[in-house]
Scaffold this motif. Structure first.
Motif: not given
Ligand SMILES: [Zn+2]
Ligand SMILES: [Zn+2]
Length: 107
Positions: A46-64, A33-40
């Motif tokens: 929610g399944d945590r089935a991916c072993e990539c573990m790379g940092i996912m940075y926000p590249i766009a924010v779209t109002p909905h 919630p502080f920097c909006l970054a995520s983890l791959h």
């Protein structure tokens, strides 16, 4: 039948900004919630089935109109792009700032 959306709401330390992120409470938290970054870590949410573990940075924010803001993340390790709903305690100032792509830091 496998459930596609697994609830997985634990506290974690954000790999991008180093802040302690508390559990969200009402849903699975999938980004900081502080920097909006995520983890791959997920193949499906929610399944945590991916072993990539790379940092996912926000590249766009779209109002909905119904969901507040949609954050588009890109994995810094494998390049995968995905959309995520904002959470109730996301930094709204940052969300608004990032709706202008020129305000998003280049990584
Ligand atoms: Zn962070
Ligand atoms: Zn990745």
């Amino acid at each position: 039948m496998a459930k596609v959306f697994t609830k997985n709401d634990n506290a974690f330390i954000c790999k991008a900004c180093g802040k302690q992120v508390p559990p969200l409470g009402y849903s699975s938290r999938n980004h900081c919630p502080f920097c909006l970054a995520s983890l791959h870590v997920d193949v499906n949410p929610g399944d945590r089935a991916c072993e990539c573990m790379g940092i996912m940075y926000p590249i766009a924010v779209t109002p909905h109109s119904k969901q507040g803001y949609i954050i588009t993340h890109k994995c810094s390790a494998c390049g995968k792009v995905g959309n995520n709903r904002c959470a109730a305690d996301d930094d709204v100032g940052l969300l608004i700032k990032y709706t202008n792509p020129f305000n998003i830091p280049k990584r």
